[in-house]
Design a protein around this motif. Structure first.
Motif, PDB file in Angstrom:
ATOM      1  N   THR A  14       0.827  -1.204   0.000  1.00  0.00           N
ATOM      2  CA  THR A  14       0.000   0.000   0.000  1.00  0.00           C
ATOM      3  C   THR A  14       0.866   1.259   0.000  1.00  0.00           C
ATOM      4  O   THR A  14       1.958   1.288   0.555  1.00  0.00           O
ATOM      5  N   ALA A  42      -0.076   5.113   1.143  1.00  0.00           N
ATOM      6  CA  ALA A  42      -1.190   5.689   1.902  1.00  0.00           C
ATOM      7  C   ALA A  42      -0.923   7.125   2.316  1.00  0.00           C
ATOM      8  O   ALA A  42       0.205   7.625   2.230  1.00  0.00           O
ATOM      9  N   SER A  57       2.463   0.464   3.621  1.00  0.00           N
ATOM     10  CA  SER A  57       3.494  -0.564   3.799  1.00  0.00           C
ATOM     11  C   SER A  57       4.575  -0.485   2.734  1.00  0.00           C
ATOM     12  O   SER A  57       5.766  -0.625   3.015  1.00  0.00           O
ATOM     13  N   PHE A 100      -5.745   5.578  -0.488  1.00  0.00           N
ATOM     14  CA  PHE A 100      -5.989   4.883   0.783  1.00  0.00           C
ATOM     15  C   PHE A 100      -5.509   5.757   1.950  1.00  0.00           C
ATOM     16  O   PHE A 100      -4.416   6.326   1.903  1.00  0.00           O
ATOM     17  N   TRP A 112      -5.162   6.020   6.313  1.00  0.00           N
ATOM     18  CA  TRP A 112      -5.169   5.301   7.589  1.00  0.00           C
ATOM     19  C   TRP A 112      -4.875   6.281   8.712  1.00  0.00           C
ATOM     20  O   TRP A 112      -4.003   7.144   8.578  1.00  0.00           O
ATOM     21  N   ASN A 116       2.645  -5.610   3.342  1.00  0.00           N
ATOM     22  CA  ASN A 116       1.292  -5.833   3.846  1.00  0.00           C
ATOM     23  C   ASN A 116       0.207  -5.228   2.944  1.00  0.00           C
ATOM     24  O   ASN A 116       0.187  -4.032   2.667  1.00  0.00           O
ATOM     25  N   MET A 117      -0.667  -6.087   2.466  1.00  0.00           N
ATOM     26  CA  MET A 117      -1.886  -5.718   1.728  1.00  0.00           C
ATOM     27  C   MET A 117      -2.725  -6.986   1.660  1.00  0.00           C
ATOM     28  O   MET A 117      -2.349  -8.001   2.260  1.00  0.00           O
ATOM     29  N   MET A 162      -0.846  -8.971   8.328  1.00  0.00           N
ATOM     30  CA  MET A 162      -1.316  -8.376   9.583  1.00  0.00           C
ATOM     31  C   MET A 162      -2.578  -9.083  10.072  1.00  0.00           C
ATOM     32  O   MET A 162      -3.183  -9.881   9.337  1.00  0.00           O
ATOM     33  N   LEU A 182      -5.628  -8.191  10.401  1.00  0.00           N
ATOM     34  CA  LEU A 182      -6.844  -8.030   9.592  1.00  0.00           C
ATOM     35  C   LEU A 182      -7.014  -9.203   8.619  1.00  0.00           C
ATOM     36  O   LEU A 182      -8.089  -9.795   8.514  1.00  0.00           O
ATOM     37  N   TRP A 183      -5.925  -9.554   7.920  1.00  0.00           N
ATOM     38  CA  TRP A 183      -6.014 -10.611   6.889  1.00  0.00           C
ATOM     39  C   TRP A 183      -6.115 -11.986   7.540  1.00  0.00           C
ATOM     40  O   TRP A 183      -6.757 -12.882   6.980  1.00  0.00           O
ATOM     41  N   PRO A 219       6.424   4.964  15.859  1.00  0.00           N
ATOM     42  CA  PRO A 219       6.868   3.659  15.349  1.00  0.00           C
ATOM     43  C   PRO A 219       6.142   3.198  14.076  1.00  0.00           C
ATOM     44  O   PRO A 219       6.422   2.111  13.564  1.00  0.00           O
ATOM     45  N   THR A 220       5.252   4.021  13.531  1.00  0.00           N
ATOM     46  CA  THR A 220       4.527   3.616  12.317  1.00  0.00           C
ATOM     47  C   THR A 220       5.526   3.259  11.221  1.00  0.00           C
ATOM     48  O   THR A 220       6.471   4.014  10.959  1.00  0.00           O
ATOM     49  N   GLY A 221       5.299   2.129  10.594  1.00  0.00           N
ATOM     50  CA  GLY A 221       6.138   1.746   9.460  1.00  0.00           C
ATOM     51  C   GLY A 221       7.428   1.051   9.848  1.00  0.00           C
ATOM     52  O   GLY A 221       8.208   0.668   8.962  1.00  0.00           O
ATOM     53  N   ASP A 244       7.428  -2.376   8.327  1.00  0.00           N
ATOM     54  CA  ASP A 244       7.584  -2.303   6.862  1.00  0.00           C
ATOM     55  C   ASP A 244       9.020  -1.939   6.496  1.00  0.00           C
ATOM     56  O   ASP A 244       9.577  -2.445   5.520  1.00  0.00           O
TER      57      ASP A 244
HETATM   58  P1  AMP Z   1       3.456  -0.873  10.523  1.00  0.00           P
HETATM   59  O1  AMP Z   1       3.583   0.235  11.539  1.00  0.00           O
HETATM   60  O2  AMP Z   1       4.796  -1.404  10.054  1.00  0.00           O
HETATM   61  O3  AMP Z   1       2.533  -1.956  10.950  1.00  0.00           O
HETATM   62  O4  AMP Z   1       2.798  -0.225   9.214  1.00  0.00           O
HETATM   63  C1  AMP Z   1       2.004   0.909   9.246  1.00  0.00           C
HETATM   64  C2  AMP Z   1       1.586   1.250   7.819  1.00  0.00           C
HETATM   65  O5  AMP Z   1       0.640   0.261   7.373  1.00  0.00           O
HETATM   66  C3  AMP Z   1       0.896   2.588   7.701  1.00  0.00           C
HETATM   67  O6  AMP Z   1       1.680   3.436   6.889  1.00  0.00           O
HETATM   68  C4  AMP Z   1      -0.457   2.288   7.081  1.00  0.00           C
HETATM   69  O7  AMP Z   1      -0.782   3.161   6.018  1.00  0.00           O
HETATM   70  C5  AMP Z   1      -0.329   0.887   6.568  1.00  0.00           C
HETATM   71  N1  AMP Z   1      -1.577   0.123   6.723  1.00  0.00           N
HETATM   72  C6  AMP Z   1      -2.526   0.269   7.668  1.00  0.00           C
HETATM   73  N2  AMP Z   1      -3.543  -0.611   7.481  1.00  0.00           N
HETATM   74  C7  AMP Z   1      -3.222  -1.326   6.363  1.00  0.00           C
HETATM   75  C8  AMP Z   1      -3.860  -2.375   5.637  1.00  0.00           C
HETATM   76  N3  AMP Z   1      -5.047  -2.870   5.995  1.00  0.00           N
HETATM   77  N4  AMP Z   1      -3.226  -2.881   4.571  1.00  0.00           N
HETATM   78  C9  AMP Z   1      -2.017  -2.411   4.206  1.00  0.00           C
HETATM   79  N5  AMP Z   1      -1.378  -1.402   4.811  1.00  0.00           N
HETATM   80  C10 AMP Z   1      -1.958  -0.861   5.894  1.00  0.00           C
END
Ligand code: AMP
Length: 303
Positions: A8, A10, A28, A79, A81, A123-124, A147, A149-150, A230-232, A235
């Motif tokens: 993704t 985003a 991701s 997209f 988030w 992740n997607m 993740m 969700l899937w 810590p976002t990303g 990834d």
């Molecule tokens: P992480 O912190 O490594 O888990 O990744 C966070 C990133 O995942 C963010 O930049 C979001 O945009 C992205 N993200 C959130 N939900 C989803 C999803 N359902 N599918 C793919 N990417 C996502």
């Protein structure tokens, strides 16, 4: 060697106890691509809307990331988030998700992308991951991330995917959820039994464990004094691993290669945590990454 990263892209809005930032470049594949691009040519496969800011596009191309396989939907919305971190920064909740163009994502690779030797399915949805994988004709080394969700809504497709990948990356809680156990070591082995030769379980600030055919490798995380966002990080870790492996210039990797990739991915992930969004990662130089890698190795080696 070139790396293909699909996932993704985003616009992220991130809330922490110290600040709120809106519509940052995220997703991701954006984090993973920036991490891998530090050492290798990267081709990105994703979808965005026509609202995707030109400055984000310029940031990606400015790092040499090839966007030929990024579809831009005229009139579509990228997209989005939104997440909020708890005070300890280890836990977060999703406040809002707008799927928009992701709903119509049907990845299509050009010939150069379909010939790569290292593929990261960031992740997607597992359907999209399988679509990309089917178009890769160069028998690549395949890494996949996922993740909760899937696991919850597309478990069977994820299981199909697992049979086709070489390395599966997942975080600790999701690993336990996937195979229904509270024991992390058992979880790693059970995930391996589902197909991948290698499994990496990410443990956030506590590092990661690599499960190989008959060995384990464990590493801690780089000891950061402060975490801004810590976002990303996960990834970045996966993208760093893909970049490290591609940088070896071959397709067959030993357990030691995978272990080194885990350490390198952990080091890159630590930079991502230092500032909001991709800011620190995008400013990172190879020398800074190498210096931290040496420091990391020094504090995890006796003598
Ligand atoms: P992480 O912190 O490594 O888990 O990744 C966070 C990133 O995942 C963010 O930049 C979001 O945009 C992205 N993200 C959130 N939900 C989803 C999803 N359902 N599918 C793919 N990417 C996502």
């Amino acid at each position: 060697m070139s790396v293909l990263i699909a996932g993704t892209v985003a616009l992220d809005s991130i809330h922490t106890s110290s600040a709120i930032h809106h519509e940052l470049l995220g997703g991701s594949a954006a984090y993973a691509a920036l991490a891998a691009a530090l050492t290798n040519p990267v081709q990105l496969c994703a979808i965005v809307g026509s609202d995707f800011p030109a400055e984000h596009r310029a940031l990606l191309t400015g790092h040499g990331i090839d966007l030929d396989n990024v579809e831009s939907v005229e009139g579509g919305k990228t997209f989005r988030w939104t997440g909020r971190y708890h005070d300890d920064m280890n836990h977060r909740e999703t406040l809002a998700v707008s799927i928009d163009v992701l709903e119509q994502f049907a990845p299509k690779l050009n010939p150069a992308a379909s010939a790569v030797r290292v593929l990261l399915l960031a992740n997607m949805s597992p359907d999209n991951q399988i679509d990309v994988l089917k178009q890769c004709l160069g028998n690549p080394f395949i890494i996949a991330d996922s993740m909760d969700l899937w696991i919850n809504i597309a478990r069977e497709r994820l299981q199909d995917l697992m049979q086709k990948v070489d390395l599966f990356v997942i975080n600790e809680d999701e690993a336990k959820l996937f195979v229904d156990t509270t024991n992390l070591i058992k979880a790693g082995h059970k995930l391996q039994e589902m197909g991948p030769k290698y499994v990496v379980v990410k443990k956030g600030e506590h590092g990661a464990i690599l499960f190989g055919p008959d060995q384990l490798f464990m590493t801690c995380a780089y000891p950061l004094r402060a975490v801004a966002d810590p976002t990303g990080a996960g990834d970045t870790f996966a993208g760093g691993m893909a970049g490290y492996l591609a940088g070896l210039g071959r397709k067959d990797f030993s357990f030691a290669d995978l272990s080194n990739a885990v350490v390198y991915g952990s080091v890159l992930a630590s930079f991502t945590c230092e500032e909001f969004g991709v800011k620190r990662l995008a400013a990172l130089t190879r020398d800074e990454a190498e210096a931290r890698l040496s420091e990391f190795k020094a504090c995890t080696t006796i003598g």
